[in-house]
Each structure stands twice: as structure tokens, then as C-alpha cells.
Design a protein around this motif. Structure first.
Motif, mmCIF file in Angstrom:
data_model
loop_
_atom_site.group_PDB
_atom_site.id
_atom_site.type_symbol
_atom_site.label_atom_id
_atom_site.label_comp_id
_atom_site.label_asym_id
_atom_site.label_seq_id
_atom_site.Cartn_x
_atom_site.Cartn_y
_atom_site.Cartn_z
ATOM 1 N N MET A 1 0.969 -1.396 0.010
ATOM 2 C CA MET A 1 0.059 -0.015 0.021
ATOM 3 C C MET A 1 0.887 1.369 0.001
ATOM 4 N N PHE A 2 1.858 1.095 0.703
ATOM 5 C CA PHE A 2 2.722 2.431 0.964
ATOM 6 C C PHE A 2 4.170 2.049 0.646
ATOM 7 N N ASP A 3 4.962 2.823 0.177
ATOM 8 C CA ASP A 3 6.412 2.644 -0.402
ATOM 9 C C ASP A 3 7.185 3.330 1.030
ATOM 10 N N TYR A 4 6.710 4.198 1.539
ATOM 11 C CA TYR A 4 7.194 4.621 2.938
ATOM 12 C C TYR A 4 6.516 4.925 4.032
ATOM 13 N N ILE A 5 6.873 4.789 5.145
ATOM 14 C CA ILE A 5 6.057 5.120 6.536
ATOM 15 C C ILE A 5 6.676 6.134 7.323
ATOM 16 N N ILE A 6 6.094 7.308 7.825
ATOM 17 C CA ILE A 6 6.742 8.152 8.741
ATOM 18 C C ILE A 6 5.896 8.347 9.819
ATOM 19 N N ILE A 7 6.870 8.287 10.723
ATOM 20 C CA ILE A 7 5.988 8.461 12.398
ATOM 21 C C ILE A 7 6.463 9.857 12.566
ATOM 22 N N GLY A 8 5.351 10.791 12.678
ATOM 23 C CA GLY A 8 5.596 12.136 13.311
ATOM 24 C C GLY A 8 5.335 12.887 12.266
ATOM 25 N N SER A 9 4.488 13.982 12.421
ATOM 26 C CA SER A 9 4.105 15.067 11.141
ATOM 27 C C SER A 9 4.839 16.479 11.587
ATOM 28 N N GLY A 10 5.818 16.519 12.345
ATOM 29 C CA GLY A 10 6.423 17.771 12.400
ATOM 30 C C GLY A 10 7.387 18.176 11.074
ATOM 31 N N PHE A 11 8.139 19.076 11.423
ATOM 32 C CA PHE A 11 8.854 19.655 10.056
ATOM 33 C C PHE A 11 9.889 18.396 9.765
ATOM 34 N N ALA A 12 10.400 17.500 10.445
ATOM 35 C CA ALA A 12 11.193 16.301 9.923
ATOM 36 C C ALA A 12 10.500 15.465 8.972
ATOM 37 N N GLY A 13 9.296 14.971 9.716
ATOM 38 C CA GLY A 13 8.591 13.925 8.873
ATOM 39 C C GLY A 13 7.939 14.681 7.711
ATOM 40 N N SER A 14 7.410 15.982 7.911
ATOM 41 C CA SER A 14 6.352 16.470 6.782
ATOM 42 C C SER A 14 7.329 16.792 5.597
ATOM 43 N N VAL A 15 8.473 17.352 5.829
ATOM 44 C CA VAL A 15 9.438 17.815 4.800
ATOM 45 C C VAL A 15 9.755 16.374 3.990
ATOM 46 N N ILE A 16 10.074 15.347 4.657
ATOM 47 C CA ILE A 16 10.577 14.233 3.945
ATOM 48 C C ILE A 16 9.308 13.676 3.194
ATOM 49 N N ALA A 17 8.092 13.519 3.699
ATOM 50 C CA ALA A 17 6.731 13.208 2.925
ATOM 51 C C ALA A 17 6.675 13.960 1.800
ATOM 52 N N GLU A 18 6.684 15.438 2.014
ATOM 53 C CA GLU A 18 6.585 16.388 0.906
ATOM 54 C C GLU A 18 7.380 15.862 -0.233
ATOM 55 N N ARG A 19 8.730 15.673 -0.100
ATOM 56 C CA ARG A 19 9.750 15.407 -1.120
ATOM 57 C C ARG A 19 9.254 13.904 -1.632
ATOM 58 N N ILE A 20 9.098 12.918 -0.740
ATOM 59 C CA ILE A 20 8.663 11.528 -1.240
ATOM 60 C C ILE A 20 7.719 11.711 -2.513
ATOM 61 N N ALA A 21 6.531 12.544 -2.074
ATOM 62 C CA ALA A 21 5.371 12.751 -2.928
ATOM 63 C C ALA A 21 5.594 13.172 -4.180
ATOM 64 N N ASN A 22 6.423 14.421 -4.071
ATOM 65 C CA ASN A 22 6.345 15.378 -5.323
ATOM 66 C C ASN A 22 7.608 15.092 -6.126
ATOM 67 N N VAL A 23 8.798 14.439 -5.371
ATOM 68 C CA VAL A 23 9.938 14.093 -6.147
ATOM 69 C C VAL A 23 9.675 12.835 -6.817
#
Length: 382
Positions: free
Chosen positions: A1-23
């Protein structure tokens, strides 16, 4: 279902999530324990339309143009130069301590002499850690350093950390140096701004992507299981072979097998007052008086027309697991050694990545954690 799982939605997690989705155009799941995104940077508008920082004041400042440019994709900025006063001997003086502070608390003849000697010894515009100043041989400068240590650092540090300044890692004490200048700004970075619509809007825009799914109100242990013997990660009872990016407490990830890593927490008391403004500056520190360390007035940070104001008093406290929010890692030699044990455990997992203040047991400013997240994405995620 998911290629990546991130624990936490602060800057650390949100920045990486944004990069994974958009890049990478890959699917990512964010698991967040709280009922909102944004971690400790979460803010909201109260009943008087004042933007309030729920977990204490967050001021964005950086010399990293790449970080500023990156975040500018998700917000408009307002120029903001942060200023802090400290209540010392009945007066409110600029902090970090500088030449203006000297003239607020000392007679003119002594202030003139101190200024002259400081300029002979240090370059104008430089920053000097207080513990370094205390080592000087000059009688006047030693008196001045001892005054600042006693009136500004010692008791504030005791309240904030429960330790003496000498017991804290220099990485912490050097964060608030003495300024050899008349610059009353708390920061001297090239970019000093606040997001026009608040921080929460940054996270909403950052995570608004069809490939990003968010589970709020979910403890990661409800859906993630760690097989310590075989170094495998399971999601919803199935082995997860993608990458797990963890931004929470590293000791919790490993079930506290080596013991608890110490943190400092805060008891935050918000008050709405029936007056236009409460104090002269956004933040006033109280190193020696009262049980709180500082008072923040949010209208100074996010100006708005209203006849009322909202203030926040911060009461530091020891972190109690499962009761408090872990705000600050406590930097001592022993605690770093304990952290390294957990780090060695994490390195046994090929698909586990640690990033952020809690996962790396480091004190990151906002710009530092964004830069770190961008670097981790380039080096280990993509």
C-alpha cells in the motif's frame, strides 16, 4: 500500500513526506499520535483572532538560503525581528546581553570602561559564550561575566534544565551568548520572518498531495511492530519492506530496553487579558523571579487588531513518560552514551531512518531540522 511510512508530522517528517510524494512520486503514510499535524510548531487562531503557538513560541530564522527558498513554496512571509527582554534587578533589559544592556544596569563610568575593554579583547559584532567570558583574567570583565552568569544564566538554566550551566553540554549554553554590539535583536540570521498565515498552514500545504495519507490520533505501536531478533518491521501484521522514517523518541521505539532518555518538559499556562498589550516585547524572560521562565505575548509576533491579548507563561518541569510532552533532550555525557546504545540498535535495521530532535536526541532549530530532513531525503531516502 505504501512505499514509505513516517512516524510524526513535525517538520522532520513533513518535509520528507512532501519530497517523497512530489519528487519520487511514491506513496507515503504519516502516523501521528496527536489530533493535528505540525508537531510542536502547530498554531491556531483563538477567539480573538490571535495566532497562538500551542506549544510555545516558534520564531523562524536562518542563514540557509536553500531552507528559506524551500519553505517559501508553502507560505508567504512577514519580516519579523525577534526581541527579548530579561527582568533583572527590577529592570527589563535586552537579551542576549549587549552594550545596551550594560548601560541599563551599570553606572556610566563602569559601562564605558567595560565597553572599552570588551572592544579591545573582542571584535565588534562577535558573540562570546558566557562560560568563556568567566575565564577572563581582567578584573572588570570578570566582574561583568560573573554578574551576567548570576543574574541571567544561572537561575534561568536551573529552572529550564534543572542543572547548573557547567553541567549542560556547551552546545546548549552557547545558544545564548553575550553580544559585543548594540544589536538588540535576539537573532542575527540573514532571514528572519514569520509565516503570514501561521505555521499550521505550511504543513497543510506541504502535505496536500494525493500520495500522502495521514493517520491522526494513532500511536505508532498500534500499527507498527518491531521484530528485534530478526531486525524486521511489520505494518498491520505484514512485513514492511519499504523504508520507515522515525521522528519520535528513539528509546520508545526500542521499548526503553536500555532505560529512559531524559527530557525536559513544560507546563504551559495561557491567559487571555482584557487589555491591548501586556508587555513591551514579544518575550520577557524571568531568570530570577517567579517559577516561570518567560512570558510570550503573541500579538507582538502576529499583529492583529483586537482589544484583548493572549499571553503564555512557561513552567519548566522534568519529563514524566506517558504524561508530558518531551520538549528538550537533556545534553550530558551520560545521556549521549545512552542514546548511542539505541542508535546502535537502529543501525541493525536496513530500512529504518532516524531524523529529528527526538529520534537523534539533538536540539534542532526549525531551520536546522528542515535542512537535516532535506539532506536525509537526498542521502538515504531517494
Amino acid at each position: 500500500m505504501f512505499d514509505y511510512i513516517i512516524i510524526g508530522s513535525g517538520f522532520a517528517g513533513s518535509v520528507i513526506a512532501e519530497r517523497i510524494a512530489n519528487v519520487l512520486n511514491k506513496k507515503v503514510l504519516i502516523i501521528e499520535k496527536r489530533n493535528h499535524i505540525g508537531g510542536n510548531c502547530y498554531d491556531y487562531k483563538d477567539e480573538n483572532h490571535i495566532i497562538v503557538h500551542k506549544y510555545g513560541p516558534h520564531l523562524f530564522h536562518t542563514d540557509y538560503k536553500d531552507v528559506f527558498d524551500y519553505l517559501s513554496n508553502f507560505t508567504e512571509w512577514q519580516v519579523y525581528q525577534h526581541k527579548v527582554l530579561a527582568f533583572i534587578d527590577g529592570k527589563k533589559v535586552p537579551i542576549p546581553f549587549n552594550f545596551n544592556s550594560i548601560r541599563e544596569v551599570f553606572p556610566k563610568t563602569l559601562a564605558d570602561r567595560l565597553e572599552r575593554k570588551l572592544l579591545e579583547k573582542y571584535q565588534y559584532g562577535s558573540k562570546v559564550p558566557i562560560l568563556e567570558l568567566k575565564k577572563t583574567d581582567d578584573e572588570d570583565l570578570k566582574f561583568w561575566a560573573d554578574f551576567i552568569y548570576e543574574k541571567v544564566f544561572k537561575n534561568y538554566t536551573a529552572k529550564q534544565w534543572g542543572l547548573k550551566p557547567e553541567e549542560i553540554d556547551p552546545e546548549v549554553t552557547s545558544r545564548v551568548p553575550v553580544y559585543i554590539s548594540r544589536d538588540n535583536r535576539y537573532f542575527t540570521d540573514k532571514y528572519q520572518v514569520i509565516p503570514k498565515d501561521g505555521y499550521t498552514k505550511i504543513f497543510e500545504r506541504m502535505l496536500s498531495h494525493p500520495y500522502i495519507k495521514i493517520m491522526l490520533n494513532t500511536d505508532f505501536k498500534e500499527v507498527i511492530k518491531i521484530d528485534f531478533e530478526n531486525n524486521k518491521i511489520f505494518f498491520m501484521e505484514h512485513e514492511f519492506k519499504g523504508k520507515l522514517i522515525f521522528t519520535g523518541m528513539i528509546d520508545e521505539l526500542f521499548d526503553f530496553k536500555y532505560g529512559y532518555l531524559p527530557y525536559r518538559s513544560l507546563n504551559l499556562k495561557f491567559e487571555t487579558l482584557d487589555k491591548e498589550y501586556y508587555q513591551e516585547a514579544p518575550v520577557v524572560n524571568y531568570p530570577n523571579d517567579y517559577d516561570f521562565t518567560r512570558i510570550t505575548e503573541f500579538k507582538h509576533i502576529h499583529p492583529v487588531e483586537t482589544k484583548k491579548t493572549t499571553i503564555l507563561k512557561e513552567y519548566p518541569k522534568s519529563y514524566q513518560p506517558d504524561k508530558d510532552i518531551p520538549y528538550y533532550p537533556v545534553f550530558t555525557k551520560e545521556n549521549r552514551e545512552l542514546y548511542n546504545k539505541y542508535k546502535e540498535e537502529a543501525e541493525k535495521f536496513e530500512n529504518l531512518i532516524l531524523v529529528g530532535r527526538l529520534a537523534e536526541y539533538r536540539y534542532y532549530d526549525m531551520d536546522d531540522v528542515v535542512k537535516r530532513a532535506l539532506e536525509v531525503f537526498e542521502e538515504r531516502v531517494r
